[in-house]
Design a protein around this motif. Structure first.
Motif, PDB file in Angstrom:
ATOM      1  N   ARG A   1       0.813  -1.216   0.000  1.00 24.31           N
ATOM      2  CA  ARG A   1       0.000   0.000   0.000  1.00 24.31           C
ATOM      3  C   ARG A   1       0.848   1.268   0.000  1.00 24.31           C
ATOM      4  NH1 ARG A   1      -5.211  -0.614   1.735  1.00 24.31           N
ATOM      5  NH2 ARG A   1      -5.361   1.578   1.108  1.00 24.31           N
ATOM      6  N   ALA A   2       2.064   1.180   0.552  1.00 23.36           N
ATOM      7  CA  ALA A   2       2.961   2.343   0.554  1.00 23.36           C
ATOM      8  C   ALA A   2       4.392   1.847   0.539  1.00 23.36           C
ATOM      9  CB  ALA A   2       2.725   3.225   1.780  1.00 23.36           C
ATOM     10  N   THR A   3       5.260   2.571  -0.183  1.00 20.43           N
ATOM     11  CA  THR A   3       6.668   2.190  -0.261  1.00 20.43           C
ATOM     12  C   THR A   3       7.528   3.433  -0.390  1.00 20.43           C
ATOM     13  OG1 THR A   3       8.317   0.897  -1.492  1.00 20.43           O
ATOM     14  CG2 THR A   3       6.485   1.803  -2.765  1.00 20.43           C
ATOM     15  N   GLY A   4       8.615   3.480   0.380  1.00 24.46           N
ATOM     16  CA  GLY A   4       9.481   4.645   0.391  1.00 24.46           C
ATOM     17  C   GLY A   4      10.508   4.624  -0.724  1.00 24.46           C
ATOM     18  N   VAL A   5      10.970   5.817  -1.091  1.00 17.50           N
ATOM     19  CA  VAL A   5      12.052   5.980  -2.071  1.00 17.50           C
ATOM     20  C   VAL A   5      13.300   6.338  -1.271  1.00 17.50           C
ATOM     21  CG1 VAL A   5      12.833   7.211  -4.115  1.00 17.50           C
ATOM     22  CG2 VAL A   5      10.390   6.763  -3.796  1.00 17.50           C
ATOM     23  N   CYS A   6      14.190   5.359  -1.131  1.00 19.41           N
ATOM     24  CA  CYS A   6      15.334   5.441  -0.230  1.00 19.41           C
ATOM     25  C   CYS A   6      16.628   5.524  -1.039  1.00 19.41           C
ATOM     26  CB  CYS A   6      15.338   4.210   0.673  1.00 19.41           C
ATOM     27  SG  CYS A   6      16.775   4.024   1.734  1.00 19.41           S
ATOM     28  N   HIS A   7      17.669   6.096  -0.433  1.00 17.74           N
ATOM     29  CA  HIS A   7      18.949   6.227  -1.135  1.00 17.74           C
ATOM     30  C   HIS A   7      19.528   4.866  -1.500  1.00 17.74           C
ATOM     31  CE1 HIS A   7      22.861   7.851  -2.301  1.00 17.74           C
ATOM     32  NE2 HIS A   7      22.256   9.016  -2.346  1.00 17.74           N
TER      33      HIS A   7
ATOM     34  N   ALA B   1       5.047  -1.241   3.253  1.00 19.76           N
ATOM     35  CA  ALA B   1       4.015  -1.748   4.163  1.00 19.76           C
ATOM     36  C   ALA B   1       2.768  -2.048   3.352  1.00 19.76           C
ATOM     37  CB  ALA B   1       3.709  -0.721   5.256  1.00 19.76           C
ATOM     38  N   GLY B   2       1.968  -2.949   3.864  1.00 20.26           N
ATOM     39  CA  GLY B   2       0.758  -3.297   3.129  1.00 20.26           C
ATOM     40  C   GLY B   2      -0.138  -4.235   3.902  1.00 20.26           C
ATOM     41  N   VAL B   3      -0.949  -4.986   3.148  1.00 19.76           N
ATOM     42  CA  VAL B   3      -1.956  -5.879   3.725  1.00 19.76           C
ATOM     43  C   VAL B   3      -1.681  -7.299   3.257  1.00 19.76           C
ATOM     44  CG1 VAL B   3      -4.419  -6.403   3.878  1.00 19.76           C
ATOM     45  CG2 VAL B   3      -3.661  -4.025   3.738  1.00 19.76           C
ATOM     46  N   VAL B   4      -1.723  -8.241   4.167  1.00 19.74           N
ATOM     47  CA  VAL B   4      -1.525  -9.639   3.809  1.00 19.74           C
ATOM     48  C   VAL B   4      -2.686 -10.105   2.934  1.00 19.74           C
ATOM     49  CG1 VAL B   4      -1.343 -11.998   4.679  1.00 19.74           C
ATOM     50  CG2 VAL B   4      -0.213 -10.127   5.896  1.00 19.74           C
ATOM     51  N   ALA B   5      -2.340 -10.666   1.762  1.00 20.45           N
ATOM     52  CA  ALA B   5      -3.365 -11.142   0.832  1.00 20.45           C
ATOM     53  C   ALA B   5      -3.543 -12.659   0.912  1.00 20.45           C
ATOM     54  CB  ALA B   5      -3.004 -10.740  -0.600  1.00 20.45           C
ATOM     55  N   GLU B   6      -2.431 -13.394   1.044  1.00 17.13           N
ATOM     56  CA  GLU B   6      -2.483 -14.851   1.134  1.00 17.13           C
ATOM     57  C   GLU B   6      -1.400 -15.324   2.091  1.00 17.13           C
ATOM     58  OE1 GLU B   6      -2.332 -16.990  -2.608  1.00 17.13           O
ATOM     59  OE2 GLU B   6      -3.040 -15.212  -3.697  1.00 17.13           O
ATOM     60  N   VAL B   7      -1.620 -16.476   2.691  1.00 15.33           N
ATOM     61  CA  VAL B   7      -0.592 -17.080   3.547  1.00 15.33           C
ATOM     62  C   VAL B   7      -0.469 -18.557   3.202  1.00 15.33           C
ATOM     63  CG1 VAL B   7      -1.032 -15.466   5.428  1.00 15.33           C
ATOM     64  CG2 VAL B   7      -2.178 -17.682   5.416  1.00 15.33           C
ATOM     65  N   GLY B   8       0.760 -19.094   3.376  1.00 14.94           N
ATOM     66  CA  GLY B   8       0.990 -20.508   3.162  1.00 14.94           C
ATOM     67  C   GLY B   8       0.421 -21.349   4.293  1.00 14.94           C
ATOM     68  N   ASP B   9       0.393 -22.659   4.074  1.00 14.65           N
ATOM     69  CA  ASP B   9      -0.250 -23.576   5.017  1.00 14.65           C
ATOM     70  C   ASP B   9       0.389 -23.563   6.396  1.00 14.65           C
ATOM     71  OD1 ASP B   9      -1.944 -24.306   2.973  1.00 14.65           O
ATOM     72  OD2 ASP B   9      -0.815 -26.112   2.433  1.00 14.65           O
TER      73      ASP B   9
ATOM     74  N   GLY C   1      -5.561 -10.010   5.587  1.00 15.46           N
ATOM     75  CA  GLY C   1      -6.180  -8.821   6.145  1.00 15.46           C
ATOM     76  C   GLY C   1      -5.308  -8.087   7.143  1.00 15.46           C
ATOM     77  N   ASP C   2      -4.291  -8.748   7.686  1.00 17.81           N
ATOM     78  CA  ASP C   2      -3.404  -8.080   8.640  1.00 17.81           C
ATOM     79  C   ASP C   2      -2.593  -6.984   7.949  1.00 17.81           C
ATOM     80  OD1 ASP C   2      -4.192  -9.630  10.755  1.00 17.81           O
ATOM     81  OD2 ASP C   2      -2.438 -10.958  10.714  1.00 17.81           O
ATOM     82  N   HIS C   3      -2.385  -5.881   8.666  1.00 21.47           N
ATOM     83  CA  HIS C   3      -1.491  -4.821   8.201  1.00 21.47           C
ATOM     84  C   HIS C   3      -0.074  -5.164   8.654  1.00 21.47           C
ATOM     85  CE1 HIS C   3      -4.760  -1.478   7.741  1.00 21.47           C
ATOM     86  NE2 HIS C   3      -5.186  -2.662   7.328  1.00 21.47           N
ATOM     87  N   VAL C   4       0.890  -5.017   7.738  1.00 15.28           N
ATOM     88  CA  VAL C   4       2.254  -5.448   8.055  1.00 15.28           C
ATOM     89  C   VAL C   4       3.284  -4.470   7.513  1.00 15.28           C
ATOM     90  CG1 VAL C   4       1.711  -7.918   8.160  1.00 15.28           C
ATOM     91  CG2 VAL C   4       2.358  -6.886   5.968  1.00 15.28           C
ATOM     92  N   VAL C   5       4.444  -4.459   8.180  1.00 16.81           N
ATOM     93  CA  VAL C   5       5.646  -3.777   7.702  1.00 16.81           C
ATOM     94  C   VAL C   5       6.549  -4.834   7.087  1.00 16.81           C
ATOM     95  CG1 VAL C   5       7.718  -2.495   8.394  1.00 16.81           C
ATOM     96  CG2 VAL C   5       5.514  -1.986   9.460  1.00 16.81           C
TER      97      VAL C   5
END
Length: 362
Positions: free
Chosen positions: A36-42, A65-73, A81-85
């Motif tokens: 959902r968001a990503t920084g522009v870093c040196h 950072a963003g939202v978890v879309a799928e997870v493995g078994d 649905g979790d928000h993550v860094v």
């Protein structure tokens, strides 16, 4: 299909902004994250130039950072649905470094950045992710250790900074230097990470914080984030004399990634003080110091990789500091931009016109 910024060859000045990139399917221990968001870093610039290694074609970006879309078994630490860094140095938890409590040194997943392509271009060409990540894409697939869950009320653009700039800078002051109240500190380089070091030193209670940067346009921002004084390279000795009676600073942070900047930091440090190397330099940029000075001046040279952070421990602390009004995240963002503005953002960063631009995906 998703949008992604692709580097085709080291040395390219612009990235290929595409809309036909897909990820591999997540394995049993992996997660797919919708960025959902990503920084522009040196460090992104350093990957384009070859200072930091990559395997083109590669999707650039590592701070996101963003939202978890799928997870493995077998994934249990997060769910859809979790928000993550994004953690660009996932810790395996079983190697010698992890067992010593140094997860930032873990090499367990680093090889995947150069051996396992996690993207595919529209014509079927496999593509790697910068640092095994590639956050300048709408979707990424990562090991489950590569994501840290955060509260949903933390804005994504703030959360993105928690993936690199904040832990690298604030962590250098907290974890590597362990700045003590009343310390006299200097920071060589007042870019985004340098400003985070300044914030960290301020939070730790440093009484004097000198920001050193040849670009005087950066000095007001340095003072905004906690620097008590600023200097260019031309008036360093004057500042050292005024602020430390010529003895030097307790701790000096190099946040440029150049051997010449390490020398500047060394010369600013008092006898018995600490030189903290934060900047990512080139493999062929060697730093020299006489054996006599290294011993008899008693100074310590310390590497601060990823700010010595354990993100599982430190990200909640950074969030608490932000909630308490002690850690300024919003001020580090020069501008919120769209995906199509990425190449312009790289140019602005190279010119030193901005602190941090953050890409917001819909």
């Amino acid at each position: 299909m998703a949008r992604a910024a692709v580097l085709h060859a080291v040395g390219d000045k612009e990235l290929d902004l595409r809309d036909d990139v897909t990820t591999v399917d997540p394995g049993p221990d992996q997660v797919k994250v919708r960025i959902r968001a990503t920084g522009v870093c040196h460090s992104d610039l350093s990957t384009l130039s070859g200072v930091l290694p990559s395997v083109p074609p590669a999707v650039i970006g590592h701070e996101g950072a963003g939202v978890v879309a799928e997870v493995g078994d077998r994934v249990t630490n997060v769910r859809p649905g979790d928000h993550v860094v994004v953690n660009w140095t996932p810790d395996c938890g079983v190697c010698a470094e992890c067992m010593r409590g140094e997860p930032y040194l873990c090499m367990g997943f680093i090889g995947a950045a150069f051996s396992e392509p996690r993207f595919k271009l529209g014509d079927g060409t496999p593509a790697f992710g910068m640092a095994g990540v590639g956050t300048w894409a709408e979707e990424v697939v990562l090991p489950h250790q590569g994501v840290i869950k955060i509260a949903e009320d933390v804005p994504f653009e703030y959360a993105a900074l928690l993936g690199c700039g904040i832990p690298t800078g604030v962590g250098a002051a907290f974890n590597t230097a362990k700045v003590r109240p009343g310390s006299k500190v200097a920071v060589v380089g007042a870019g985004g990470v340098g400003l985070s070091v300044i914030q960290g030193a301020r939070i730790c209670g440093a009484s004097t914080i000198l920001a050193v940067d040849p670009n005087e346009a950066k000095h007001p921002a340095a003072k905004q984030f906690g620097a008590t004084h600023t200097a260019t390279l031309e008036n360093l000795e004057e500042s050292k004399g005024l602020l430390t009676l010529g003895q030097g600073f307790d701790q000096v942070f190099e946040v440029v990634g150049k051997s010449s900047a390490i020398t500047t930091a060394w010369n600013l440090t008092r006898r018995g003080g600490d030189v903290i190397v934060v900047g990512a330099g080139a493999a062929d940029d060697n730093w020299e110091m006489s054996a006599f000075s290294l011993l008899f001046e008693g100074k310590n040279v310390k590497s601060s990789l990823y700010g010595g952070c354990d993100l599982k421990r430190d990200i909640p602390m950074f969030v608490d500091l932000w909630r308490a009004g002690k850690l300024d995240l919003d001020g580090l963002i020069s501008r919120r931009i769209r995906f199509e503005d990425l190449n312009d953002a790289l140019g602005a960063l190279a010119r030193g016109d901005v602190i941090r631009k953050v890409v917001l995906f819909d």
